[in-house]
Write a protein that holds these residues in place. Structure first.
Motif, PDB file in Angstrom:
ATOM      1  N   ASP A 262      15.729  55.840  11.275  1.00 54.75           N
ATOM      2  CA  ASP A 262      15.388  54.824  12.273  1.00 54.75           C
ATOM      3  C   ASP A 262      14.780  55.457  13.528  1.00 54.75           C
ATOM      4  OD1 ASP A 262      15.535  51.927  12.721  1.00 54.75           O
ATOM      5  OD2 ASP A 262      16.834  52.458  14.406  1.00 54.75           O
ATOM      6  N   VAL A 263      13.621  56.091  13.353  1.00 49.83           N
ATOM      7  CA  VAL A 263      12.995  56.855  14.428  1.00 49.83           C
ATOM      8  C   VAL A 263      11.500  56.550  14.459  1.00 49.83           C
ATOM      9  CG1 VAL A 263      12.464  59.192  15.241  1.00 49.83           C
ATOM     10  CG2 VAL A 263      14.713  58.701  14.291  1.00 49.83           C
ATOM     11  N   ALA A 264      10.937  56.502  15.652  1.00 49.24           N
ATOM     12  CA  ALA A 264       9.483  56.350  15.813  1.00 49.24           C
ATOM     13  C   ALA A 264       8.896  57.717  16.136  1.00 49.24           C
ATOM     14  CB  ALA A 264       9.176  55.358  16.923  1.00 49.24           C
ATOM     15  N   ARG A 265       8.218  58.317  15.153  1.00 56.63           N
ATOM     16  CA  ARG A 265       7.561  59.609  15.374  1.00 56.63           C
ATOM     17  C   ARG A 265       6.092  59.443  15.033  1.00 56.63           C
ATOM     18  NH1 ARG A 265      12.184  64.015  13.418  1.00 56.63           N
ATOM     19  NH2 ARG A 265      13.640  63.511  15.103  1.00 56.63           N
ATOM     20  N   SER A 266       5.587  60.158  14.030  1.00 57.70           N
ATOM     21  CA  SER A 266       4.192  59.957  13.656  1.00 57.70           C
ATOM     22  C   SER A 266       3.965  58.544  13.128  1.00 57.70           C
ATOM     23  CB  SER A 266       3.772  60.990  12.614  1.00 57.70           C
ATOM     24  OG  SER A 266       4.664  60.992  11.517  1.00 57.70           O
ATOM     25  N   TYR A 267       5.032  57.969  12.569  1.00 60.46           N
ATOM     26  CA  TYR A 267       5.038  56.561  12.165  1.00 60.46           C
ATOM     27  C   TYR A 267       6.267  55.904  12.778  1.00 60.46           C
ATOM     28  CZ  TYR A 267       1.473  57.621   8.646  1.00 60.46           C
ATOM     29  OH  TYR A 267       0.325  58.009   8.010  1.00 60.46           O
ATOM     30  N   ASP A 268       6.185  54.590  12.981  1.00 63.23           N
ATOM     31  CA  ASP A 268       7.322  53.872  13.535  1.00 63.23           C
ATOM     32  C   ASP A 268       8.189  53.360  12.391  1.00 63.23           C
ATOM     33  OD1 ASP A 268       9.166  52.409  14.889  1.00 63.23           O
ATOM     34  OD2 ASP A 268       7.749  51.021  15.818  1.00 63.23           O
ATOM     35  N   TRP A 269       9.330  54.020  12.174  1.00 62.45           N
ATOM     36  CA  TRP A 269      10.238  53.647  11.087  1.00 62.45           C
ATOM     37  C   TRP A 269      11.390  52.775  11.567  1.00 62.45           C
ATOM     38  CZ3 TRP A 269       7.677  54.714   6.974  1.00 62.45           C
ATOM     39  CH2 TRP A 269       6.906  55.881   6.866  1.00 62.45           C
ATOM     40  N   GLN A 270      11.443  52.483  12.851  1.00 59.96           N
ATOM     41  CA  GLN A 270      12.587  51.753  13.380  1.00 59.96           C
ATOM     42  C   GLN A 270      12.632  50.308  12.884  1.00 59.96           C
ATOM     43  OE1 GLN A 270      11.715  52.747  17.598  1.00 59.96           O
ATOM     44  NE2 GLN A 270      13.804  53.535  17.657  1.00 59.96           N
ATOM     45  N   VAL A 271      13.837  49.855  12.621  1.00 61.03           N
ATOM     46  CA  VAL A 271      14.026  48.443  12.291  1.00 61.03           C
ATOM     47  C   VAL A 271      13.574  47.636  13.500  1.00 61.03           C
ATOM     48  CG1 VAL A 271      15.690  46.675  11.622  1.00 61.03           C
ATOM     49  CG2 VAL A 271      15.958  49.015  10.791  1.00 61.03           C
ATOM     50  N   SER A 272      12.654  46.703  13.276  1.00 65.46           N
ATOM     51  CA  SER A 272      11.923  46.178  14.427  1.00 65.46           C
ATOM     52  C   SER A 272      11.934  44.662  14.573  1.00 65.46           C
ATOM     53  CB  SER A 272      10.459  46.647  14.343  1.00 65.46           C
ATOM     54  OG  SER A 272       9.871  46.220  13.123  1.00 65.46           O
ATOM     55  N   SER A 273      12.669  43.944  13.763  1.00 63.07           N
ATOM     56  CA  SER A 273      12.641  42.498  13.878  1.00 63.07           C
ATOM     57  C   SER A 273      13.986  41.901  13.480  1.00 63.07           C
ATOM     58  CB  SER A 273      11.559  41.915  12.969  1.00 63.07           C
ATOM     59  OG  SER A 273      11.942  42.037  11.602  1.00 63.07           O
ATOM     60  N   PRO A 274      14.286  40.704  13.981  1.00 61.80           N
ATOM     61  CA  PRO A 274      15.517  40.037  13.541  1.00 61.80           C
ATOM     62  C   PRO A 274      15.581  39.858  12.030  1.00 61.80           C
ATOM     63  CG  PRO A 274      14.593  38.936  15.466  1.00 61.80           C
ATOM     64  CD  PRO A 274      13.573  39.935  15.025  1.00 61.80           C
ATOM     65  N   MET A 275      14.434  39.643  11.388  1.00 62.52           N
ATOM     66  CA  MET A 275      14.429  39.478   9.925  1.00 62.52           C
ATOM     67  C   MET A 275      14.816  40.768   9.213  1.00 62.52           C
ATOM     68  SD  MET A 275      11.119  37.038   9.169  1.00 62.52           S
ATOM     69  CE  MET A 275       9.991  38.148  10.020  1.00 62.52           C
ATOM     70  N   ALA A 276      14.396  41.914   9.774  1.00 62.63           N
ATOM     71  CA  ALA A 276      14.762  43.201   9.170  1.00 62.63           C
ATOM     72  C   ALA A 276      16.251  43.476   9.350  1.00 62.63           C
ATOM     73  CB  ALA A 276      13.934  44.319   9.787  1.00 62.63           C
ATOM     74  N   PHE A 277      16.768  43.183  10.534  1.00 65.11           N
ATOM     75  CA  PHE A 277      18.214  43.345  10.747  1.00 65.11           C
ATOM     76  C   PHE A 277      19.003  42.426   9.812  1.00 65.11           C
ATOM     77  CE2 PHE A 277      16.994  45.056  15.016  1.00 65.11           C
ATOM     78  CZ  PHE A 277      17.656  46.274  14.913  1.00 65.11           C
ATOM     79  N   ALA A 278      18.513  41.214   9.644  1.00 68.12           N
ATOM     80  CA  ALA A 278      19.184  40.278   8.739  1.00 68.12           C
ATOM     81  C   ALA A 278      19.146  40.765   7.296  1.00 68.12           C
ATOM     82  CB  ALA A 278      18.536  38.895   8.849  1.00 68.12           C
ATOM     83  N   ALA A 279      18.036  41.421   6.909  1.00 72.14           N
ATOM     84  CA  ALA A 279      17.940  41.964   5.554  1.00 72.14           C
ATOM     85  C   ALA A 279      18.982  43.050   5.332  1.00 72.14           C
ATOM     86  CB  ALA A 279      16.537  42.501   5.305  1.00 72.14           C
ATOM     87  N   PHE A 280      19.221  43.875   6.336  1.00 66.65           N
ATOM     88  CA  PHE A 280      20.279  44.881   6.245  1.00 66.65           C
ATOM     89  C   PHE A 280      21.639  44.202   6.067  1.00 66.65           C
ATOM     90  CE2 PHE A 280      17.819  48.586   7.734  1.00 66.65           C
ATOM     91  CZ  PHE A 280      18.442  49.568   6.982  1.00 66.65           C
ATOM     92  N   ARG A 281      21.878  43.174   6.851  1.00 72.08           N
ATOM     93  CA  ARG A 281      23.164  42.492   6.791  1.00 72.08           C
ATOM     94  C   ARG A 281      23.382  41.857   5.424  1.00 72.08           C
ATOM     95  NH1 ARG A 281      22.665  40.574  11.387  1.00 72.08           N
ATOM     96  NH2 ARG A 281      21.622  38.635  10.857  1.00 72.08           N
TER      97      ARG A 281
END
Length: 292
Positions: A262-281
């Motif tokens: 979950d890090v933004a480096r050369s690419y942004d890999w961070q979970v970035s939306s409520p829908m993505a957080f909901a998918a994890f849940r």
């Protein structure tokens, strides 16, 4: 995914400390700032309600074992996963014993910790982007260094380490074709788990095409448990769908679980939306029931 939080420290002389290896047992997160700060872990847990079971950090050569961080992780019911990166260090020198003083100190610190620790050395060695890896260090030298480290720890009766041999996917959507990892295999007695790293760059990528060929290649070498040790999806790849695909793929292939980078480096890999957080849940609830 279940949590190994019920694992207790082993009393001296009572045998090795081992981690559960049931499929779907682990959900990990590598957020920016660790091991210095746990703010990313706290934010992710608050957003998803998920109790993490693995929290990794990357350790430079000569860096001491971060015992305070490990204790904090264990206090939350998770296991620290340390990726030791020998950047710019001669692996032949490691194998010959030149750095044994450092390794003895490291082994002593982990032994004193007395809780489970997952150690991975020189990850993604079958790629060509690290100093310890393909085209820069020979597979034979890598194997010799790996075996030397494991042997040194065992000679000092350090029995709370899970040794994870971590490879890159062989059909990589970013780097292209990567060599099969077989020539870097240290041998069954030197490895506990296998880690596989791979990332979703495109909406069309699915678990089977991303990880499937590498899982097949690993299974030709060993039947050790497999963890997806680094993965994530860029937002443009449809993060919510890829998160769901990860949970499904781990279950279908009978793997230990996965760690989200979950890090933004050369690419942004961070979970970035409520829908993505909901998918994890939703994914976690499918394994372990609703969060409490």
């Amino acid at each position: 995914m279940g949590s190994p939080s019920k694992i207790k420290p082993a009393a001296p002389g009572h045998g090795p400390l081992t981690l559960p290896t049931a499929p779907d047992s682990y959900l990990g997160l590598y957020p920016a700032g660790v091991p210095g700060s746990s703010a990313g872990v706290t934010a992710f847990t608050a957003a998803t309600g998920i109790k993490l079971s693995l929290v990794p950090y990357y350790s430079g050569w000569f860096e001491p074992f971060q015992a305070d961080f490990a204790k904090s992780v264990a206090g939350d019911g998770a296991v620290p996963l340390v990726q030791i990166n020998p950047t710019g260090i001669s692996l032949a020198a490691i194998a010959s014993g030149r750095y044994d003083s450092y390794l003895r100190t490291y082994a002593q610190a982990i032994n004193a910790y007395r809780h489970p620790v997952i150690l991975s050395f020189g990850h993604e060695m079958n790629g060509d982007w690290y100093s310890w890896a393909y085209k820069k260090t020979s597979p034979a030298v890598f194997v010799a260094a790996w075996r030397h480290i494991v042997t040194l720890f065992r000679q000092r009766a350090v029995d709370n380490v899970t040794w994870m041999w971590t490879v890159n996917i062989i059909d990589d959507p970013h780097y292209g074709r990567v060599p099969s990892p077989a020539q870097w295999w240290p041998g069954r007695s030197y490895v506990t788990w296998v880690g596989i790293d791979g990332y979703y760059y495109h909406p069309s990528t699915m678990f089977a095409s991303l990880f499937g060929p590498t899982i097949v290649a690993v299974r030709e070498i060993t039947h050790d448990p497999i963890l997806i040790a680094e993965t994530a999806a860029v937002p443009a790849a449809d993060q919510p769908a890829k998160i769901a695909d990860l949970f499904t793929g781990v279950r279908l292939y009978g793997l230990l679980g996965f760690v989200w980078f979950d890090v933004a480096r050369s690419y942004d890999w961070q979970v970035s939306s409520p829908m993505a957080f909901a998918a994890f849940r939703r994914g976690a609830e499918a394994y372990q029931g609703p969060a409490t």
